[in-house]
Design an enzyme around this catalytic site. Structure first.
Site, mmCIF file in Angstrom:
data_model
loop_
_atom_site.group_PDB
_atom_site.id
_atom_site.type_symbol
_atom_site.label_atom_id
_atom_site.label_comp_id
_atom_site.label_asym_id
_atom_site.label_seq_id
_atom_site.Cartn_x
_atom_site.Cartn_y
_atom_site.Cartn_z
ATOM 1 N N HIS A 78 -9.064 -2.516 10.888
ATOM 2 C CA HIS A 78 -8.368 -1.272 11.155
ATOM 3 C C HIS A 78 -8.984 -0.068 10.448
ATOM 4 O O HIS A 78 -8.390 1.016 10.449
ATOM 5 C CB HIS A 78 -6.899 -1.434 10.754
ATOM 6 C CG HIS A 78 -6.695 -1.608 9.254
ATOM 7 N ND1 HIS A 78 -5.870 -0.768 8.528
ATOM 8 C CD2 HIS A 78 -7.234 -2.456 8.343
ATOM 9 C CE1 HIS A 78 -5.875 -1.114 7.253
ATOM 10 N NE2 HIS A 78 -6.690 -2.132 7.101
ATOM 11 N N GLU A 88 -11.388 -1.741 1.854
ATOM 12 C CA GLU A 88 -10.100 -1.357 1.282
ATOM 13 C C GLU A 88 -9.905 -2.152 -0.015
ATOM 14 O O GLU A 88 -10.276 -3.325 -0.108
ATOM 15 C CB GLU A 88 -8.977 -1.637 2.287
ATOM 16 C CG GLU A 88 -7.737 -0.817 2.000
ATOM 17 C CD GLU A 88 -6.734 -0.840 3.162
ATOM 18 O OE1 GLU A 88 -6.944 -1.590 4.131
ATOM 19 O OE2 GLU A 88 -5.736 -0.087 3.079
ATOM 20 N N TYR A 95 3.588 -6.910 10.479
ATOM 21 C CA TYR A 95 2.261 -6.465 10.027
ATOM 22 C C TYR A 95 1.576 -5.665 11.136
ATOM 23 O O TYR A 95 1.023 -4.587 10.908
ATOM 24 C CB TYR A 95 1.437 -7.698 9.653
ATOM 25 C CG TYR A 95 0.095 -7.419 9.033
ATOM 26 C CD1 TYR A 95 -0.065 -7.421 7.648
ATOM 27 C CD2 TYR A 95 -1.016 -7.180 9.816
ATOM 28 C CE1 TYR A 95 -1.299 -7.188 7.074
ATOM 29 C CE2 TYR A 95 -2.259 -6.939 9.253
ATOM 30 C CZ TYR A 95 -2.392 -6.948 7.881
ATOM 31 O OH TYR A 95 -3.624 -6.719 7.319
ATOM 32 N N HIS A 119 -14.573 -5.681 4.507
ATOM 33 C CA HIS A 119 -13.698 -4.504 4.552
ATOM 34 C C HIS A 119 -13.633 -3.927 3.143
ATOM 35 O O HIS A 119 -13.488 -4.669 2.182
ATOM 36 C CB HIS A 119 -12.310 -4.960 5.042
ATOM 37 C CG HIS A 119 -11.289 -3.875 5.149
ATOM 38 N ND1 HIS A 119 -11.594 -2.561 5.415
ATOM 39 C CD2 HIS A 119 -9.925 -3.918 5.047
ATOM 40 C CE1 HIS A 119 -10.469 -1.857 5.468
ATOM 41 N NE2 HIS A 119 -9.460 -2.650 5.247
ATOM 42 N N HIS A 136 0.804 -1.227 0.000
ATOM 43 C CA HIS A 136 0.000 0.000 0.000
ATOM 44 C C HIS A 136 0.835 1.274 0.000
ATOM 45 O O HIS A 136 0.367 2.343 0.382
ATOM 46 C CB HIS A 136 -0.954 0.034 1.193
ATOM 47 C CG HIS A 136 -1.895 -1.139 1.273
ATOM 48 N ND1 HIS A 136 -1.864 -2.182 0.387
ATOM 49 C CD2 HIS A 136 -2.874 -1.436 2.146
ATOM 50 C CE1 HIS A 136 -2.799 -3.064 0.708
ATOM 51 N NE2 HIS A 136 -3.424 -2.636 1.775
ATOM 52 N N HIS A 159 -4.915 -11.848 4.752
ATOM 53 C CA HIS A 159 -3.538 -11.829 4.238
ATOM 54 C C HIS A 159 -2.730 -12.959 4.863
ATOM 55 O O HIS A 159 -2.760 -13.149 6.078
ATOM 56 C CB HIS A 159 -2.822 -10.524 4.607
ATOM 57 C CG HIS A 159 -3.325 -9.323 3.890
ATOM 58 N ND1 HIS A 159 -3.076 -9.091 2.557
ATOM 59 C CD2 HIS A 159 -4.047 -8.259 4.324
ATOM 60 C CE1 HIS A 159 -3.633 -7.937 2.203
ATOM 61 N NE2 HIS A 159 -4.233 -7.421 3.256
ATOM 62 N N ASP A 168 -7.687 -3.700 -1.635
ATOM 63 C CA ASP A 168 -7.024 -5.002 -1.787
ATOM 64 C C ASP A 168 -7.956 -6.158 -1.418
ATOM 65 O O ASP A 168 -7.627 -7.318 -1.667
ATOM 66 C CB ASP A 168 -5.707 -5.079 -1.002
ATOM 67 C CG ASP A 168 -5.850 -4.715 0.456
ATOM 68 O OD1 ASP A 168 -6.765 -3.937 0.792
ATOM 69 O OD2 ASP A 168 -5.037 -5.191 1.259
ATOM 70 N N ASP A 176 -8.503 -8.119 7.958
ATOM 71 C CA ASP A 176 -7.087 -7.745 8.060
ATOM 72 C C ASP A 176 -6.455 -8.154 9.391
ATOM 73 O O ASP A 176 -5.228 -8.285 9.482
ATOM 74 C CB ASP A 176 -6.919 -6.236 7.843
ATOM 75 C CG ASP A 176 -6.768 -5.890 6.371
ATOM 76 O OD1 ASP A 176 -6.247 -6.732 5.614
ATOM 77 O OD2 ASP A 176 -7.165 -4.780 5.971
#
Lengths: 52, 401
Positions: free
Chosen positions: B146, B81, B193, B79, B24, B226, B83, B165
């Protein structure tokens, strides 16, 4: 005075209030009910600090 | 990588990015990364999350293999985001789902990211349940873990939690399970992470772990979006790790992070490090010219003290140190000891500026800071060594508390 959420950074502006949660424009932070929470992240009222 | 069967009806259908080295744009991902998403075969076929847009063909191929001719009825978006949600337009267009489930904040973010006004969005606040056949989806908002929209989806019948995440790591691998992978690398990647992504929300992590405990969920499969996934005893391992991380208990460790022009500040760092090491403190010396800010942050994360060094440059500090301090401040590390050092030629503002940064991050600033004109001599090195000893004493007092 504006107050900022310590968790997500959202700023409570008394001029705008938080109408979605039933807090009318013009409501001082001190006058918001104690069970109100941040409209962005859900943090409780005591997670807010006066904005510098 | 081909689809991977998790239970009789739940499949991993994600994508592995072997070549990504930058997550990111703000954190390095030296081992690549993996985008995990999941397909549930039931009366209502349900896809949980998607993957990074440039890997959509990997995911679509996996999804098609598992569907074997069936369609997708429901989407769950934990989520927004990109990705994880970036392939939503493709999935919506191809499969025309009946429903798209997301959190209250997720709905707002969905409209903010996509032209979603005609999408069949249904908001599922914490406590909502949706039956898809023999499985029930339970939705739990995990705001600011997050992003505000972050949500966990739990399936009691399969003892599966899709945790988005949280609990992730940037690892590209052919293995899908943590118990198949090198443990040291896994733990380091979990820490990397957390330190670079989750750290500012540590108070939220503690509350969320409490909430999950009080719900008494039986989780046999903890599936982050992830990296490696956790099953069996590893679920407890991952939960315990997050409790440990969120508590931010420091080790007897100091990180010296600095930038230098003519090596004076670098020499000072070395003398300070000797003072620390002679007191038994583990020290990392990290030049900003040799280390990306995310690597430094991974070391800062479990250190008790952070010593920052820069020469004075144009009445300020060197730009790579400004980069580091901006990044560190945003990640809100708690309970650190701080100290500063640096060389100068004439005006010498460096340590004053550095100490202000440390105070702004609520570090316990110890000193006095060492500021040296031009090239350090024996006396200057002695002051540096003493600063190392002073910081070591503060670390011992804190860690043995």
């Amino acid at each position: 005075m504006k107050y900022v959420c310590d968790v997500c950074g959202w700023v409570y502006d008394p001029a705008l209030g938080d109408p979605e949660s039933g807090v009318a424009p013009g409501t001082a932070f001190e006058d918001i009910p104690d069970d109100w929470s941040c409209p962005i992240c859900g943090a409780p009222k005591d997670s807010f600090s006066p904005e510098d | 990588m081909n689809p991977h069967k998790i239970t009789d009806d739940i499949y991993w259908v994600g994508a592995v990015d072997w070549s990504s080295r930058n997550f990111h744009g703000y954190s390095l991902s030296p081992l690549g990364t993996t985008y995990n998403n999941f397909l549930i075969l039931d009366e209502k076929v349900t896809l949980v999350d998607t993957v990074m847009p440039h890997l959509r063909s990997q995911m679509m191929c996996n999804v098609d293999q598992v569907l074997n001719g069936r369609g997708i009825d429901y989407l769950v978006v934990n989520h927004l985001e990109l990705d994880h949600a970036g392939c939503l337009p493709d999935v919506v267009e191809k499969y025309k789902p009946e429903r798209i489930y997301t959190s209250p904040m997720g709905e707002k973010a969905m409209h903010g990211h996509f032209n979603a006004k005609d999408w069949p969005i249904e908001v599922v606040p914490t406590g909502s349940e949706v039956t898809i056949g023999k499985h029930t989806l339970h939705f739990i908002e995990t705001r600011m873990l997050h992003w505000p929209d972050s949500m966990l989806t739990y399936i009691p019948e399969a003892k599966v939690a899709f945790c988005n995440d949280a609990f992730g790591q940037n690892i590209a691998s052919s293995e899908r399970w943590a118990d198949e992978y090198d443990r040291y690398v896994l733990e380091h990647s979990m820490k990397e992470y957390y330190a670079n992504i989750v750290l500012p929300y540590s108070p939220v992590v503690l509350k969320t772990l409490d909430a999950l405990t009080s719900m008494n969920l039986d989780i046999q499969y903890l599936l982050p979006d992830h990296g490696l996934m956790f099953r069996g005893d590893d679920v407890g391992f991952a939960l315990d790790k997050y409790l440990e991380y969120a508590q931010q208990k420091p080790k007897k460790k100091a990180v010296l992070v600095y930038d230098t022009m003519w090596k004076s500040t670098e020499k000072m760092a070395s003398a300070i490090a000797s003072g620390l090491a002679d007191e038994g403190i583990s020290v990392k010396i990290m030049s900003m010219k040799a280390n990306h800010h995310s690597r430094v942050m991974t070391e800062v994360f479990d250190a008790a003290a952070v010593l920052v060094g820069s020469p004075t440059h144009n009445n300020g500090i060197l730009p790579l140190m400004a980069d580091m301090l901006t990044y560190m401040k945003g990640l809100r590390p708690q309970g650190k000891i701080g100290a500063s050092f640096g060389s100068f030629g004439w005006s010498g503002e460096c340590v004053k500026i550095l100490n202000q940064w440390l105070e702004d991050m609520s570090f316990e600033v110890v000193g006095p800071p060492v500021k040296n004109k031009f090239v350090p001599d024996h006396d200057a090195f002695a002051q540096c060594y003493e600063l190392g000893k002073t910081v070591a004493a503060a670390i011992k007092a804190k860690v043995e508390e």
